[in-house]
Write a protein that holds these residues in place. Structure first.
Motif, mmCIF file in Angstrom:
data_model
loop_
_atom_site.group_PDB
_atom_site.id
_atom_site.type_symbol
_atom_site.label_atom_id
_atom_site.label_comp_id
_atom_site.label_asym_id
_atom_site.label_seq_id
_atom_site.Cartn_x
_atom_site.Cartn_y
_atom_site.Cartn_z
ATOM 1 N N PHE A 78 -23.765 1.333 60.272
ATOM 2 C CA PHE A 78 -24.454 1.166 61.547
ATOM 3 C C PHE A 78 -23.473 1.439 62.696
ATOM 4 O O PHE A 78 -22.263 1.262 62.542
ATOM 5 N N ASP A 81 -25.829 -0.838 66.743
ATOM 6 C CA ASP A 81 -27.247 -1.080 66.498
ATOM 7 C C ASP A 81 -27.615 -2.513 66.849
ATOM 8 O O ASP A 81 -26.762 -3.387 66.953
ATOM 9 N N ILE A 86 -30.317 -4.123 61.814
ATOM 10 C CA ILE A 86 -29.367 -4.295 60.713
ATOM 11 C C ILE A 86 -29.949 -5.240 59.667
ATOM 12 O O ILE A 86 -29.914 -4.964 58.461
ATOM 13 N N ARG A 89 -32.646 -3.675 57.424
ATOM 14 C CA ARG A 89 -32.128 -2.773 56.391
ATOM 15 C C ARG A 89 -31.354 -3.526 55.311
ATOM 16 O O ARG A 89 -31.365 -3.129 54.152
ATOM 17 N N VAL A 98 -22.237 -4.477 55.103
ATOM 18 C CA VAL A 98 -22.609 -3.877 56.382
ATOM 19 C C VAL A 98 -21.350 -3.278 56.989
ATOM 20 O O VAL A 98 -20.364 -3.985 57.204
ATOM 21 N N LEU A 100 -19.703 -1.392 60.215
ATOM 22 C CA LEU A 100 -19.941 -1.234 61.641
ATOM 23 C C LEU A 100 -18.978 -0.203 62.213
ATOM 24 O O LEU A 100 -17.766 -0.388 62.178
#
Length: 230
Positions: A78, A81, A86, A89, A98, A100
Motif C-alpha cells: 500500500f 492509503d 487496508i 484487503r 502489510v 507500506l
C-alpha cells in the motif's frame, strides 16, 4: 534467505511461483501502479472487496485455500492509503503482512496495527519500505523501529556513487528490526548476499528483475534466482 516476489496478479502465474518455493508473495494495491490488483464489488456494498468477478461470485478458492497449508506468506503493498482500504484487503485477501511504501507516519502505523491486531487479524505483521540512496537515508529507520516488524531497504544509485548492488551501505544500520533488500538485484548479487554478514539481514525482494511484463513473472528467470539463493 527469504525470497519475496512482489507485484503478482495472474492466478496461474502465482501457482507457478508458489511451486518454486518462494517464501513471500506480494500483491500491489497502489492504484497508480502497473501491477495494481483491482477489486470488484460483491454487490454487498459500495466498497470493492474481491480480486476478481469469479471470486465475488464464489467460483474460486480464497487465498487461504490456495496456499493449501504451505508456509508461504501473503503481503499487501500500500502507498498512502486510507486505513479502511487496508483493512478491507487484509480481510478479503487473508494477508499476513502489510507493506507500506508511502509517507506513512509511525503514529499512523501504530494506530493501524492496534485496529487490526488482535480483533481483525491476530499477529498481522507490518513492513515499511525505505528508499536508500545515501548513508543519511539509512537513518530514517529510527522513526519506525518501534512500530514495524520488518524493513524493506530499496537501494538506488546516488551522487555518492552507490551502485544498485552496493548493499554494504546497510552496514551502518544499527536497528533491531529484520530487513529485506530490494533494488536492481541480479543473480550475482544474490550469490554475494548469501555470505553477507548482518544480524538483521533477512532476505531479498524481487519484482521487475523477473518480469516479462508488469505483474507477469518469468518462471525461468525466477527459478534461477531461487536456485542461487538456496
Amino acid at each position: 534467505m527469504i525470497i519475496k516476489v512482489c507485484g503478482v496478479r495472474d492466478s496461474r502465474n502465482i501457482h507457478e511461483i508458489m511451486n518454486l518455493g518462494v517464501d513471500w508473495i506480494g500483491f500491489d494495491f497502489n492504484p497508480k501502479s502497473e501491477r495494481y490488483v483491482r477489486q470488484v464489488s460483491s454487490q454487498a456494498g459500495i466498497i470493492p472487496d474481491y480480486g476478481t468477478m469469479d471470486a465475488a461470485n464464489g467460483r474460486v478458492e480464497s487465498n487461504e485455500a490456495l496456499r493449501n497449508g504451505e508456509s508461504i506468506k501473503l503481503c499487501g503493498v500500500f502507498k498512502n492509503d486510507m486505513p479502511q482500504n487496508i483493512i478491507t484487503r487484509v480481510v478479503n485477501f487473508h494477508l499476513d503482512i502489510v507493506q507500506l511504501n508511502g509517507e506513512e507516519s509511525s503514529i499512523m502505523i501504530d494506530n493501524l496495527r492496534r485496529t487490526i491486531d488482535p480483533d481483525i487479524h491476530p499477529g498481522l505483521k507490518v513492513m515499511k519500505k525505505l528508499s536508500i540512496r545515501t548513508q543519511q537515508d539509512v537513518l530514517k529507520y529510527k522513526e519506525y523501529e518501534h512500530t514495524v516488524d520488518y524493513f524493506l531497504f530499496e537501494l538506488y544509485p546516488s551522487t555518492e556513487n552507490l551502485q544498485y548492488n552496493s548493499y554494504h551501505i546497510l552496514d551502518s544500520y544499527e536497528g533491531h528490526v529484520p530487513f529485506l533488500i530490494g533494488g536492481d538485484i541480479t543473480p550475482k548479487c544474490v550469490n554475494e548476499l548469501r555470505t553477507y554478514q548482518h544480524p538483521q539481514f533477512l532476505g531479498i525482494n524481487l519484482n521487475e528483475q523477473v518480469e516479462d511484463k508488469p505483474a507477469l513473472k518469468n518462471i525461468d528467470k525466477l527459478s534461477e534466482f531461487v536456485s542461487v539463493a538456496r
